[in-house]
Design a protein around this motif. Structure first.
Motif, PDB file in Angstrom:
ATOM      1  N   GLU A 203       0.810  -1.094   0.142  1.00 37.24           N
ATOM      2  CA  GLU A 203      -0.066   0.129   0.003  1.00 37.24           C
ATOM      3  C   GLU A 203       0.917   1.351  -0.094  1.00 37.24           C
ATOM      4  OE1 GLU A 203      -3.452   0.634  -0.121  1.00 37.24           O
ATOM      5  OE2 GLU A 203      -3.308  -1.785  -0.592  1.00 37.24           O
ATOM      6  N   PHE A 296      -7.703 -13.674  -0.824  1.00 35.33           N
ATOM      7  CA  PHE A 296      -8.397 -12.759  -1.561  1.00 35.33           C
ATOM      8  C   PHE A 296      -7.707 -11.352  -1.458  1.00 35.33           C
ATOM      9  CE2 PHE A 296     -11.703  -9.468  -1.978  1.00 35.33           C
ATOM     10  CZ  PHE A 296     -12.041  -9.813  -3.517  1.00 35.33           C
ATOM     11  N   VAL A 297      -7.463 -11.095  -0.092  1.00 36.25           N
ATOM     12  CA  VAL A 297      -6.828  -9.673   0.232  1.00 36.25           C
ATOM     13  C   VAL A 297      -5.438  -9.692  -0.270  1.00 36.25           C
ATOM     14  CG1 VAL A 297      -6.324  -8.241   2.071  1.00 36.25           C
ATOM     15  CG2 VAL A 297      -8.430  -9.409   2.296  1.00 36.25           C
ATOM     16  N   CYS A 299      -4.121 -11.265  -2.886  1.00 40.48           N
ATOM     17  CA  CYS A 299      -4.293 -11.076  -4.564  1.00 40.48           C
ATOM     18  C   CYS A 299      -4.740  -9.738  -4.887  1.00 40.48           C
ATOM     19  CB  CYS A 299      -5.029 -12.165  -4.989  1.00 40.48           C
ATOM     20  SG  CYS A 299      -4.524 -13.738  -4.606  1.00 40.48           S
ATOM     21  N   VAL A 300      -5.696  -9.195  -4.051  1.00 39.85           N
ATOM     22  CA  VAL A 300      -6.205  -7.847  -4.453  1.00 39.85           C
ATOM     23  C   VAL A 300      -5.069  -6.861  -4.544  1.00 39.85           C
ATOM     24  CG1 VAL A 300      -7.676  -5.930  -3.703  1.00 39.85           C
ATOM     25  CG2 VAL A 300      -8.606  -8.334  -4.093  1.00 39.85           C
ATOM     26  N   GLY A 301      -4.432  -6.933  -3.520  1.00 37.22           N
ATOM     27  CA  GLY A 301      -3.204  -6.185  -3.278  1.00 37.22           C
ATOM     28  C   GLY A 301      -2.142  -6.083  -4.255  1.00 37.22           C
ATOM     29  N   GLN A 303      -2.781  -7.099  -7.431  1.00 38.74           N
ATOM     30  CA  GLN A 303      -3.238  -6.855  -8.622  1.00 38.74           C
ATOM     31  C   GLN A 303      -3.489  -5.182  -8.602  1.00 38.74           C
ATOM     32  OE1 GLN A 303      -4.620  -9.209 -11.084  1.00 38.74           O
ATOM     33  NE2 GLN A 303      -4.441  -7.187 -12.078  1.00 38.74           N
ATOM     34  N   ARG A 304      -3.603  -4.469  -7.536  1.00 39.28           N
ATOM     35  CA  ARG A 304      -3.620  -3.070  -7.476  1.00 39.28           C
ATOM     36  C   ARG A 304      -2.090  -2.817  -7.823  1.00 39.28           C
ATOM     37  NH1 ARG A 304      -5.228  -0.694  -2.447  1.00 39.28           N
ATOM     38  NH2 ARG A 304      -5.421   1.054  -3.587  1.00 39.28           N
ATOM     39  N   ASP A 307      -1.908  -3.056 -11.700  1.00 39.93           N
ATOM     40  CA  ASP A 307      -2.687  -1.910 -12.413  1.00 39.93           C
ATOM     41  C   ASP A 307      -2.249  -0.550 -12.150  1.00 39.93           C
ATOM     42  OD1 ASP A 307      -4.168  -4.132 -13.319  1.00 39.93           O
ATOM     43  OD2 ASP A 307      -5.909  -3.572 -11.502  1.00 39.93           O
ATOM     44  N   SER A 354      -1.693 -11.905  -8.085  1.00 44.86           N
ATOM     45  CA  SER A 354      -2.726 -10.933  -8.702  1.00 44.86           C
ATOM     46  C   SER A 354      -3.828 -12.092  -8.523  1.00 44.86           C
ATOM     47  CB  SER A 354      -2.208 -11.305 -10.308  1.00 44.86           C
ATOM     48  OG  SER A 354      -2.211 -12.438 -10.808  1.00 44.86           O
ATOM     49  N   LEU A 355      -4.914 -11.517  -8.887  1.00 46.40           N
ATOM     50  CA  LEU A 355      -6.222 -12.157  -9.116  1.00 46.40           C
ATOM     51  C   LEU A 355      -6.069 -13.617  -9.850  1.00 46.40           C
ATOM     52  CD1 LEU A 355      -8.783  -9.341  -9.780  1.00 46.40           C
ATOM     53  CD2 LEU A 355      -8.134 -10.216  -7.482  1.00 46.40           C
TER      54      LEU A 355
END
Length: 377
Positions: A203, A296-297, A299-301, A303-304, A307, A354-355
């Motif tokens: 983050e 899930f958390v 993988c979302v991190g 992926q962000r 991107d 990643s997702l």
């Protein structure tokens, strides 16, 4: 350089010696704190081994689920400890604002993350306490199960395990319960907050990337060609600095994330099979929810990060770089090509965070479900 980020997370991790209390702090303290959990892991494995050796009716799948979950948590912590110095360097680099300035949104993001960390810790330990309290609440169903299947499993304990004494007798039962509760709090609590610390670094790296994108307009809008070239050179240094931190993350987190992904896939396979067979328990569902939410958390991190790093090229392209001299335009074209390479955090030798990793884990779980189904038939 002092650490000015992740204050609450690192404060907790310093209590269990995962984060060093001083530059010369040894990781031995963390291993000593975790040592009862390693003995607990051994006792969990021996439960099925000794039970099958003595031809007793034991729930092997339940033991395998518990063993896999505990082993995954402990391996995750071990691999994080193996690269602890590199993790310390990552946090130090993210706290260094002397070279490129402090991102304008840093304080707001830090306050937001601190609130989420406090909330996460409260939820995590409430879940752990509920996990510890459940055997006491469901003790009657345990007695009924023993009577139905002719077993002599001790009721009121967190997990079935083998010990060289009768776990139904006082005070051995109470001592075993305290031991299991300690291992649950230390291992699952430490692993959860350690994973949170890894996500926090991502983050803060996102904040740096967003800061980098805002600086490109200052470079392009500079009217003096010499000053513009100097600003562009510093911008490139900042870009390289961010990628250098990302590379350190990839090296530091690679094995711990690989272990995490591997054990999640195996665990989901066993859990899926018990769900299909109708033999799942509250313990099984708690493990599934906890591990899936973590997956899930994470993988979302990841992926962000992918991107956001790719959006740097879009930010450059959308600026008015074409209004400047030819030399500047050529430099921008080279930077554009480099900016199209995303930041990837390795989660093992064959994949990244990643997702898509969620799909990979579910495919692995599906393979184990088919294997278990074919074996049972």
């Amino acid at each position: 350089m002092g650490v000015v980020i992740m204050r609450w997370t690192l404060k907790y991790l310093s209590h269990v010696y995962i984060w060093p209390r001083s530059p010369s702090s040894s990781p031995i303290g963390a291993y000593l704190i975790m040592s009862p959990a390693f003995l607990h892991l051994l006792a969990t494995a021996l439960h099925s081994i000794v039970g099958l050796w003595n031809k007793e009716d034991v729930d092997v799948l339940l033991d395998v689920q518990n063993f896999t979950s505990q082993l995954g948590v402990l391996c995750f912590i071990i691999f994080v400890m193996q690269t602890r110095q590199l993790f310390v360097q990552i946090v130090s680099d993210l706290s260094n604002f002397e070279l490129f300035g402090k991102p304008p949104r840093l304080e707001m993001r830090r306050e937001t993350l601190d609130r989420y960390v406090k909330l996460f810790v409260v939820i995590l330990y409430l879940a752990v306490l509920a996990f510890i309290a459940w055997p006491l609440v469901s003790i009657q169903s345990c007695w009924d199960s023993n009577k139905q299947f002719g077993r002599n499993e001790p009721c009121g304990l967190l997990l079935p395990m083998w010990l060289p004494w009768d776990q139904n007798l006082f005070p051995w039962k109470q001592m075993t319960f305290v031991w299991q509760a300690y291992c649950c709090v230390v291992s699952y609590g430490s692993a959860g907050i350690t994973a949170l610390a890894l996500l926090e670094t991502m983050e803060y790296l996102l904040v740096r990337i967003q800061h980098l994108k805002t600086l490109i307009d200052d470079v392009v809008e500079q009217s003096d060609p010499r000053k513009r070239q100097k600003l562009l050179a510093k911008w490139v240094q900042y870009h390289v600095y961010i990628y250098d931190i990302a590379n350190k993350m990839s090296v530091s987190y690679k094995m711990s994330l690989a272990i995490f992904a591997l054990f999640v896939g195996v665990l989901f396979g066993f859990i899926g099979y018990t769900l299909m067979a109708g033999t799942s328990t509250v313990n099984t569902m708690a493990l599934f929810c906890g591990w899936f939410l973590s997956l899930f958390v994470a993988c979302v991190g990841g992926q962000r990060l992918i991107d956001e790093s790719l959006s740097v090229a879009a930010a450059i392209y959308d600026s008015k770089w074409y209004d400047n001299d030819v030399k500047f335009q050529k430099n921008i074209s080279v930077i554009l090509m480099r900016a199209q390479k995303p930041i990837l955090i390795d989660a093992g030798p064959f994949t990244n965070l990643s997702l898509l990793l969620i799909l990979t884990v579910l495919q692995t779980a599906y393979s184990y479900i088919n294997l278990l189904s074919a074996t049972s038939d």
